[in-house]
Design an enzyme around this catalytic site. Structure first.
Site, PDB file in Angstrom:
ATOM      1  N   CYS A  76      17.749   3.369  -0.663  1.00  0.00           N
ATOM      2  CA  CYS A  76      16.382   3.203  -0.161  1.00  0.00           C
ATOM      3  C   CYS A  76      15.366   4.102  -0.850  1.00  0.00           C
ATOM      4  O   CYS A  76      15.697   4.881  -1.731  1.00  0.00           O
ATOM      5  CB  CYS A  76      16.364   3.324   1.354  1.00  0.00           C
ATOM      6  SG  CYS A  76      17.090   1.843   2.120  1.00  0.00           S
ATOM      7  N   ASP A  77      14.128   4.003  -0.378  1.00  0.00           N
ATOM      8  CA  ASP A  77      12.933   4.300  -1.160  1.00  0.00           C
ATOM      9  C   ASP A  77      12.932   5.607  -1.939  1.00  0.00           C
ATOM     10  O   ASP A  77      12.743   5.611  -3.148  1.00  0.00           O
ATOM     11  CB  ASP A  77      11.717   4.279  -0.239  1.00  0.00           C
ATOM     12  CG  ASP A  77      11.437   2.889   0.302  1.00  0.00           C
ATOM     13  OD1 ASP A  77      12.358   2.068   0.321  1.00  0.00           O
ATOM     14  OD2 ASP A  77      10.307   2.631   0.719  1.00  0.00           O
ATOM     15  N   LYS A  78      13.090   6.745  -1.281  1.00  0.00           N
ATOM     16  CA  LYS A  78      12.983   8.028  -1.974  1.00  0.00           C
ATOM     17  C   LYS A  78      14.332   8.546  -2.433  1.00  0.00           C
ATOM     18  O   LYS A  78      14.401   9.480  -3.240  1.00  0.00           O
ATOM     19  CB  LYS A  78      12.313   9.075  -1.067  1.00  0.00           C
ATOM     20  CG  LYS A  78      10.997   8.619  -0.458  1.00  0.00           C
ATOM     21  CD  LYS A  78      10.023   8.115  -1.505  1.00  0.00           C
ATOM     22  CE  LYS A  78       8.824   7.441  -0.879  1.00  0.00           C
ATOM     23  NZ  LYS A  78       9.101   6.207  -0.160  1.00  0.00           N
ATOM     24  N   GLU A 110       2.612   6.733   3.397  1.00  0.00           N
ATOM     25  CA  GLU A 110       2.340   5.331   3.091  1.00  0.00           C
ATOM     26  C   GLU A 110       1.426   4.737   4.157  1.00  0.00           C
ATOM     27  O   GLU A 110       1.625   4.956   5.353  1.00  0.00           O
ATOM     28  CB  GLU A 110       3.644   4.528   3.039  1.00  0.00           C
ATOM     29  CG  GLU A 110       4.506   4.869   1.856  1.00  0.00           C
ATOM     30  CD  GLU A 110       5.772   4.030   1.776  1.00  0.00           C
ATOM     31  OE1 GLU A 110       6.421   4.068   0.724  1.00  0.00           O
ATOM     32  OE2 GLU A 110       6.101   3.349   2.768  1.00  0.00           O
ATOM     33  N   ASP A 170      11.865   4.633   5.340  1.00  0.00           N
ATOM     34  CA  ASP A 170      10.408   4.606   5.355  1.00  0.00           C
ATOM     35  C   ASP A 170       9.867   3.702   6.450  1.00  0.00           C
ATOM     36  O   ASP A 170       8.801   3.964   7.011  1.00  0.00           O
ATOM     37  CB  ASP A 170       9.876   4.152   3.991  1.00  0.00           C
ATOM     38  CG  ASP A 170       9.828   5.291   2.989  1.00  0.00           C
ATOM     39  OD1 ASP A 170      10.661   6.212   3.120  1.00  0.00           O
ATOM     40  OD2 ASP A 170       8.977   5.272   2.089  1.00  0.00           O
ATOM     41  N   SER A 206       3.310   1.312   0.950  1.00  0.00           N
ATOM     42  CA  SER A 206       4.660   0.767   0.962  1.00  0.00           C
ATOM     43  C   SER A 206       4.789  -0.291  -0.119  1.00  0.00           C
ATOM     44  O   SER A 206       3.806  -0.947  -0.484  1.00  0.00           O
ATOM     45  CB  SER A 206       4.941   0.141   2.332  1.00  0.00           C
ATOM     46  OG  SER A 206       6.047  -0.721   2.282  1.00  0.00           O
ATOM     47  N   CYS A 231      15.359  -3.652   2.441  1.00  0.00           N
ATOM     48  CA  CYS A 231      14.487  -4.740   2.908  1.00  0.00           C
ATOM     49  C   CYS A 231      14.268  -5.785   1.820  1.00  0.00           C
ATOM     50  O   CYS A 231      14.070  -5.460   0.653  1.00  0.00           O
ATOM     51  CB  CYS A 231      13.179  -4.165   3.409  1.00  0.00           C
ATOM     52  SG  CYS A 231      13.406  -3.054   4.808  1.00  0.00           S
TER      53      CYS A 231
END
Length: 553
Positions: free
Chosen positions: A119-121, A441, A78, A467, A193
């Protein structure tokens, strides 16, 4: 076993021949076939270390008596896709990931899955697949990145020292050399992150849901502990297959409520609202959007995590991790089974001490309410989401002048050109699931607002999302979205917008008669993208208030 369908009987002679063509010996045919869905890529810092974890997962599977097969799953960073066309693809990959895991597991009749993610998705996509398939699954999240280190013990983090630093440089607060130091130190190595952004929040919630082993949600990517967790997960999946422990026996209503409470207690990413709704949808668990707000009012925020606070993931891990948060929440947590063999309350009881400077007790919270609030009003009749843990006291109530933009890029240009001033309410629309498409985002605009020192005087509302690194008065997920004719499409330049987070209201201060006239004149815009995956996605994706899932209906 499911895999007997491809390896037993006369009719499966061709299938066995093909399996032997991959190197499977006859002696291994009786063992459970375990798929390892790996999202390794060297495009994402959170995923570059997965080759090592793959080895340990495979060793664990073979030690436990199974046979491992690897297959690849794509991942999008992202951060790298932020602020340009690439962000249109981020959320839609969640659906692709779920579909791909389902497709491989069903086509090859795998007995169980280890889902290697970070990670995110990618993590919610994997969990959606697990809930949909309902075959034994265990999740391994690859772990957080360490904070960057600078002179005099300064700690660097990705969002504060890149996106926000960029705006500080533009405003003359820091010089080019300082900006370069930030860039060089913000991401010191592999891992997701460092703060409680979306990836790390989802890793924590995966452990809370009961779908990963203890400490998996917080153990650093560089740690030997993460390797041991990977090995143990490989061993454990074989037991889950033998005992037929499936995700839907774990992903109960109680599990989702526990996850929401932990999310609220830590002040996690607002993206978790979308993802938990989507996972619950796949698990066939009823989870209305309002649940988040009901629980927020009775679940205090117990930690002050980066980006809005001072603590990093390494601090949370050493303070007690997920078990420490569960212990501090006490009776607010409901007992529920997990893949680890312990119940969630047994996990909470397994920890001896909690560092209460990081994870506070209920009697001494950071804030009286949880980190996420659900707002509604005439501009968001089906709801909107704000990470209230990242909003200053000065902005909990705010009335501002609408500055309307029909894309993130237009808003970002105005912010960086100094056209947004104190007292403004930035409105970014046509960025929802359908209108974006992909519900981008808005990290770049929000970080710019914070970096320019406007965080206590400017609000931002959008039908897009934010985010996990976002902080400040930023309200997203406005439903219905503008592309569907939601009221956010009717806002005009100069309108007054009232934000009342304690009262859970987001109101356009325009009378009903005027809004009705504007609606009669409104026309839906043409689709931004007419071909390819995003065009198909825009036709089948649902609203943010239901998780932005795709529907065949």
């Amino acid at each position: 076993m499911r895999s007997d369908m491809i390896k037993k009987g006369l009719e499966r002679t061709p299938h066995r021949a093909l399996l032997k063509g991959t190197g499977v010996p006859q002696s291994q045919m009786e063992k459970p076939f375990i798929g390892v869905a790996t999202s390794f890529t060297d495009l994402i810092p959170g995923h570059v270390g997965m080759r090592d974890l793959e080895r340990y997962i495979e060793k664990g599977i073979h030690s436990g008596g199974g046979y491992a097969f690897f297959f690849g799953i794509p991942g999008v960073c992202d951060g790298i896709s932020m602020g340009h066309k690439g962000m249109h693809y981020s959320l839609p990959t969640r659906e692709l990931i779920a579909d791909m895991v389902e497709s491989v597991a069903e086509a090859h009749r795998l007995d169980g899955l280890v889902l290697l993610t970070n990670c995110d998705k990618i993590t919610p996509g994997m969990l959606m697949a697990a809930a949909r398939l309902d075959i034994p699954c265990i999740v391994v999240t690859a772990g957080p990145m360490m904070s960057g280190r600078g002179e005099a013990g300064r700690k660097y983090s990705f969002v504060t020292d890149t996106f926000e630093a960029m705006a500080r440089y533009k405003a003359g607060v820091i010089d080019a050399q300082e900006l370069q130091v930030c860039e060089d130190n913000a991401c010191p190595g592999m891992g997701s992150c460092q703060g409680l952004f979306t990836a790390n929040t989802m890793a924590i919630l995966t452990e809370t849901l009961g779908m990963s082993l203890p400490r998996c949600g917080t153990a650093l990517a560089v740690s030997a502990l993460k390797r041991r967790i990977a090995f143990a997960s490989g061993e454990r999946i074989v037991d889950l297959v033998k005992d037929n422990v499936t995700p839907r026996s774990i992903l109960t209503r109680a599990a989702f409520e526990n996850a929401i409470r932990v999310d609220l207690a830590l002040g996690g990413s607002s993206n978790t609202v979308l993802h938990l709704l989507a996972i619950a949808h796949e698990a066939e668990v009823e989870l209305p959007l309002e649940t988040f707000d009901i629980l927020a009012k009775e679940t205090p925020q117990l930690a002050s995590m980066n980006p809005a606070g001072e603590h990093f993931m390494e601090d949370l891990d050493t303070a007690g991790g997920v078990a420490g948060v569960l212990m501090q929440l006490g009776d607010k947590i409901k007992d529920n089974p997990t893949v680890m063999g312990l119940t969630i309350k047994q996990l909470a009881a397994s920890i001896a001490n909690v560092d209460e400077t990081v994870i506070r007790p209920l009697s001494n919270p950071v804030k009286k309410e949880g980190g996420i609030a659900i707002l509604s009003g005439n501009i968001a009749p089906k709801g909107a989401v704000v990470k209230q843990s990242g909003v200053s006291a000065a902005m909990m109530n705010f009335t501002g002048t609408a500055r309307c933009f029909d894309s993130e890029e237009a808003a970002m240009a105005a912010i960086m050109e100094g056209k947004i001033v104190a007292g403004d309410c930035v409105v970014i629309r046509y960025e929802g699931p359908k209108g974006g498409p992909g519900m981008r985002e808005m990290l770049a605009p929000t970080a710019a607002i914070m970096g320019l020192g406007l965080g206590d005087s400017v609000a931002l509302i959008t039908d897009g999302r934010f985010s996990g690194g976002t902080r400040g008065p930023c309200i997203g997920h406005i439903s219905p979205e503008a592309a569907e004719g939601g009221p956010i499409a009717l806002v005009e330049e100069g309108d007054r917008i009232e934000l009342d987070i304690p009262g859970r209201r987001l109101q356009l201060l325009v009378d009903d008669e005027t809004l009705a006239k504007r609606r009669r004149n409104w026309q839906a815009p043409a689709p931004k993208i007419r071909t390819g995956w995003l065009a198909r996605y825009a036709k089948v994706v649902t609203s943010a208030n239901t998780g932005a899932v795709t529907s065949a209906d």
